[in-house]
Design an enzyme around this catalytic site. Sequence first.
Site, PDB file in Angstrom:
ATOM      1  CG  ASP A   1      -1.803   1.198   1.349  1.00 41.70           C
ATOM      2  OD1 ASP A   1      -1.656   2.140   0.544  1.00 41.70           O
ATOM      3  OD2 ASP A   1      -2.660   1.207   2.252  1.00 41.70           O
TER       4      ASP A   1
ATOM      5  CB  SER B   1      -2.353  11.306 -16.896  1.00 43.93           C
ATOM      6  OG  SER B   1      -3.434  11.872 -17.611  1.00 43.93           O
TER       7      SER B   1
ATOM      8  CE1 TYR C   1      -5.190  10.342 -12.287  1.00 42.60           C
ATOM      9  CE2 TYR C   1      -5.327  11.716 -14.252  1.00 42.60           C
ATOM     10  CZ  TYR C   1      -4.904  10.560 -13.634  1.00 42.60           C
ATOM     11  OH  TYR C   1      -4.199   9.619 -14.347  1.00 42.60           O
TER      12      TYR C   1
ATOM     13  CE  LYS D   1      -1.548  10.089 -12.362  1.00 45.61           C
ATOM     14  NZ  LYS D   1      -0.698   8.910 -12.074  1.00 45.61           N
TER      15      LYS D   1
END
Length: 299
Positions: free
Chosen positions: A90, A165, A178, A182
């Site tokens: 994790d 991304s 998000y 990133k």
Amino acid sequence: MSAAAALITPPFTGAGRSADEVRRRFRRTAQTAPPRQETDMTSVLITGASRGIGRAIAIELAARGHRVVATARRPADLDDLPVDQRLRLDVTDQKSVDEALRDAGEIDVLVSNAGATVRAPLENVPVSEVEALFQLNTFGPLRVVQGVLPAMRERGAGRLVFVSSVQGRLVVPIIGPYAASKWALEALAETLAVEAGHFGVKVSILQPGSVSSGGAERAKSFFTENDPYTPLLEQFGLLRGTSIFETVTPEEVATAVADTVEQPDPPLRVPVGAPARTALEARKAAPEDAPFMPVTLDW
């Protein structure tokens, strides 16, 4: 070599070469780095390998003959993967990271893939959810890097591969948290390329666009009743779990990751798929004095 030239250098896939030659080329280090003893195969640790992109990467690298250590929060989700080791990891838990890296042994390549997203306008998104997203997408990769990097630095060789991304370089409304995670990840990765690159450790950032991995369908969504931002969400088709952007498959991303791992001198950033390349080229060409959008919105 210029950045543009690096991006169009054909990937080294090992075609027509023996496995020994592939490994020799992979282990070529900086001239100032001490020589490293050869091992039978490249050892790759992958985070978030239970499904989607991470699972596809594990399958692809194992098929190419690498020793793959697949990790996930629930190791049972890895049972059917044809890999060397399946470990609980994790990335948001330092103890879990330490235990997994202890059990994994020597790692040549880290593929940092674990991540998630949320759907919400910034006006409404709970700050606690943004903090959780950064823990997973940004701080988690840093925890694992800090675990594997000392040994790579001492050996004078290693690879750090980050699955980012196109949103590591541009923003999309409703998915701002998000993108922020990133952008921060790419800042860490580029810094590592300078700092750790001095010791022979190479860093690459993979930048796919929309991927048909199911991540959008699993994303948490935070919208109020009669939310004024709902029309914006609907324009992106996110209420139906779809996207206006052309998608690539997890397998296409996995191939790009594996090709990058096997390149002797990989580029720092690797757009994955034609839609990603188009969006990133448009971002680069756009002026900096106004917000950039990859599509035209009625908003």
